[in-house]
Design a protein around this motif. Structure first.
Motif, PDB file in Angstrom:
ATOM      1  N   SER A   1      -8.535   2.333  -2.361  1.00  0.00           N
ATOM      2  CA  SER A   1      -7.236   2.873  -1.970  1.00  0.00           C
ATOM      3  C   SER A   1      -6.379   2.932  -3.217  1.00  0.00           C
ATOM      4  O   SER A   1      -5.981   1.890  -3.749  1.00  0.00           O
TER       5      SER A   1
ATOM      6  N   SER B   1       0.823  -1.203   0.000  1.00  0.00           N
ATOM      7  CA  SER B   1       0.000   0.000   0.000  1.00  0.00           C
ATOM      8  C   SER B   1       0.860   1.258   0.000  1.00  0.00           C
ATOM      9  O   SER B   1       1.493   1.594   1.008  1.00  0.00           O
ATOM     10  N   GLY B   2       0.903   1.938  -1.128  1.00  0.00           N
ATOM     11  CA  GLY B   2       1.637   3.192  -1.229  1.00  0.00           C
ATOM     12  C   GLY B   2       3.137   3.041  -1.299  1.00  0.00           C
ATOM     13  O   GLY B   2       3.865   4.028  -1.219  1.00  0.00           O
TER      14      GLY B   2
ATOM     15  N   HIS C   1      -7.803  11.071   1.008  1.00  0.00           N
ATOM     16  CA  HIS C   1      -6.339  10.966   1.115  1.00  0.00           C
ATOM     17  C   HIS C   1      -5.864   9.523   1.089  1.00  0.00           C
ATOM     18  O   HIS C   1      -4.714   9.257   0.755  1.00  0.00           O
ATOM     19  N   GLN C   2      -6.726   8.565   1.441  1.00  0.00           N
ATOM     20  CA  GLN C   2      -6.419   7.154   1.265  1.00  0.00           C
ATOM     21  C   GLN C   2      -7.706   6.355   1.465  1.00  0.00           C
ATOM     22  O   GLN C   2      -8.761   6.915   1.765  1.00  0.00           O
TER      23      GLN C   2
ATOM     24  N   CYS D   1      -9.703  -2.079  -3.895  1.00  0.00           N
ATOM     25  CA  CYS D   1      -8.281  -1.732  -3.808  1.00  0.00           C
ATOM     26  C   CYS D   1      -7.428  -2.450  -4.850  1.00  0.00           C
ATOM     27  O   CYS D   1      -6.483  -1.880  -5.384  1.00  0.00           O
TER      28      CYS D   1
ATOM     29  N   ASN E   1       1.475   6.652  -4.428  1.00  0.00           N
ATOM     30  CA  ASN E   1       2.000   6.580  -3.068  1.00  0.00           C
ATOM     31  C   ASN E   1       1.012   7.096  -2.023  1.00  0.00           C
ATOM     32  O   ASN E   1       1.222   6.900  -0.826  1.00  0.00           O
ATOM     33  N   ILE E   2      -0.054   7.744  -2.467  1.00  0.00           N
ATOM     34  CA  ILE E   2      -1.077   8.245  -1.552  1.00  0.00           C
ATOM     35  C   ILE E   2      -2.357   8.447  -2.353  1.00  0.00           C
ATOM     36  O   ILE E   2      -2.319   8.621  -3.564  1.00  0.00           O
ATOM     37  N   GLY E   3      -3.494   8.411  -1.652  1.00  0.00           N
ATOM     38  CA  GLY E   3      -4.749   8.738  -2.305  1.00  0.00           C
ATOM     39  C   GLY E   3      -5.750   7.602  -2.323  1.00  0.00           C
ATOM     40  O   GLY E   3      -5.434   6.442  -2.075  1.00  0.00           O
ATOM     41  N   GLY E   4      -6.985   7.953  -2.604  1.00  0.00           N
ATOM     42  CA  GLY E   4      -8.068   6.995  -2.716  1.00  0.00           C
ATOM     43  C   GLY E   4      -9.323   7.716  -3.147  1.00  0.00           C
ATOM     44  O   GLY E   4      -9.303   8.910  -3.447  1.00  0.00           O
TER      45      GLY E   4
ATOM     46  N   LYS F   1      -3.477   3.657  -3.297  1.00  0.00           N
ATOM     47  CA  LYS F   1      -2.137   3.226  -2.922  1.00  0.00           C
ATOM     48  C   LYS F   1      -1.881   1.780  -3.336  1.00  0.00           C
ATOM     49  O   LYS F   1      -0.760   1.296  -3.228  1.00  0.00           O
TER      50      LYS F   1
ATOM     51  N   ASP G   1      -0.875  14.689  -6.717  1.00  0.00           N
ATOM     52  CA  ASP G   1      -1.307  13.340  -6.345  1.00  0.00           C
ATOM     53  C   ASP G   1      -2.430  12.870  -7.261  1.00  0.00           C
ATOM     54  O   ASP G   1      -2.460  11.711  -7.691  1.00  0.00           O
TER      55      ASP G   1
END
Length: 461
Positions: free
Chosen positions: A258, A55-56, A101-102, A220, A266-269, A260, A302
């Protein structure tokens, strides 16, 4: 690939490298003791091969880095948001795409708006943050995995499936207004990274809609699940991964994601759905806790990285390599007689700690013991997915163990090469030979929720 060549190579060239640090056995012994025998609390610089999570932790492509330079950092109505929204809508088809953010933020916003105390949320198997966000609202996170999911050594193509009969029974017995959503996790992370078939997705959707219950995907790893369907399910071999993913989402009313994971970022969702009223309530929560609906706690760059990642993750040369890397590790461990969840998953291999360490009872956390040993002997960081993560502590202090005692070796996307995988196989095989010398652990301190992230352990003698 050329039909005469069977070797599947990494579908990329390495452009930038990051050094990794070698440590001695004695150094690692001191490091893991100082961390309370919790691998989450070990500094990354002291890890040789980091398989804690995918994840990320992946490597972004040159196209993603180039896209980040175009990031529009406007607070409202940024160009980068609309590029991100279009990429997500192309795959999912959902009307409302709400950035977060995730993934766990998407879960919190969704369950915070649909759950109340006493409600029930069925899933094939909730993962840790999903379960915690359901239970935080006072609702019950109900796992309904298929029968094959509890048999690690059994080889079956879709062990991530939900038990449709159990779901039907649940929806017939629990009052309709107490089941706000049904979720299906693709792939089933807690169940060994196993895929869910299209037939199962379709059947779950039909049962939900027959009972008037919204159906959501925990998406995910949607691309990996889509490629498993292409490889294993009749009728899908000639369809593209994108076409399969689009069909998967077509049966659902929404999803949490997610980015990630299969967003390759590397970040986000994001949270995605069709329902206008629920979307507005979720956006209101988003504004309160994450940010304006066109950035949702993310920088413009992002959003750009995710937009490119959602396109790249469906490249079939990448997916073929991704799944093959895990299968390759599985073949080496199988030849050495190491027990693991079969068949191998898309993002990780799950060692069967209960089968490897039968002398350590679940109350002494055999998967934690195995994970610590992998770090101690070879500098590999993995994660326990057993009774530390999923054991249930009752009010009287007694503990109900998890159904499975697994150690997950989760591979970051586009990070490690075949020689790294060979090294992992060598370390796992070596630790398996030491199995009779391994001892269990007790928890000396734990937080009230998601204890595996920060609990402290003591070895039993």
């Amino acid at each position: 690939m050329h039909p005469h060549f069977r070797t599947i190579i990494e579908p990329f060239r390495i452009k930038t490298v990051e050094p990794i640090q070698f440590t001695t056995w004695e150094q690692r012994a001191d490091i893991i003791e100082a961390a309370g025998y919790n691998l989450f609390l070990v500094r990354a610089e002291n890890v040789l091969i980091d398989l804690l999570t995918d994840s990320g932790t992946g490597a972004m492509s040159s196209f993603q880095w180039a896209g980040m330079m175009q990031g529009d950092e406007s607070y409202a109505g940024a160009r980068s948001f609309y590029k991100f929204e279009a990429a997500a809508q192309r795959i999912t088809g959902f009307k409302h795409i709400i950035p977060t953010h995730q993934g766990r933020a998407a879960e919190r916003i969704l369950f915070g708006n649909v759950c109340k105390p006493g409600y029930v949320v069925p899933n094939n198997t909730h993962f840790d943050t999903t379960r915690a966000n359901v239970e935080c609202q006072g609702a019950q996170a109900l796992d309904l995995p298929c029968a094959e999911a509890h048999q690690p050594a059994l080889i079956a193509p879709f062990k991530g499936n939900m038990d449709v009969d159990a779901l039907t029974h649940t929806l017939q017995t629990v009052p309709r207004d107490q089941v706000p959503v049904v979720m299906l996790t693709v792939t089933n992370n807690s169940g060994g990274g196993q895929p869910v078939s299209m037939a199962n997705i379709r059947a779950v959707s039909q049962v939900c809609h027959a009972h008037g219950v919204p159906f959501f995907l925990d998406a995910c790893r949607f691309a990996e699940n889509a490629f498993f369907i292409k490889q294993r399910e009749p009728g899908y071999a000639d369809k593209t991964a994108l076409e399969i993913a689009q069909e998967m989402f077509s049966y659902a009313d929404g999803c949490t994601m997610s980015a990630k994971k299969d967003g390759m970022a590397n970040i986000g969702g994001f949270l995605a759905l069709h329902d206008d009223d629920l979307a507005q309530r979720c956006k209101n929560t988003l504004i309160l806790t994450e940010g304006f609906p066109t950035y949702g706690g993310l920088a413009g760059y992002d959003l750009e990285a995710i937009a490119v990642g959602l396109e790249e993750v469906l490249h079939e040369d990448y997916l073929r390599y991704r799944l093959r890397s895990i299968a390759y590790l599985g073949e080496k461990l199988d030849a050495a007689g190491v027990p693991f969840m079969k068949p191998t998953g898309g993002h990780a291999l799950y060692l069967d700690a209960a089968a490897m360490l039968p002398h350590i009872p679940a109350s002494h956390y055999p998967a934690q013991a195995l994970a610590v040993a992998l770090y101690q002997e070879g500098g590999i960081r993995s994660v326990e997915i057993g009774s530390v993560m999923f054991g249930r502590v009752h009010a009287d202090g007694s503990e109900e163990p998890a159904a499975l005692e697994l150690v997950r070796l989760a591979f970051p996307r586009r990070v490690y090469t075949q020689s790294h995988v060979d090294y992992v196989a060598e370390v796992v095989t070596y630790v398996a030979r030491l199995k009779d010398n391994l001892r269990g652990y007790r928890i000396s301190w734990q937080p009230p929720q998601l204890r595996h992230f920060s609990a402290q352990f003591e070895p039993l003698r």
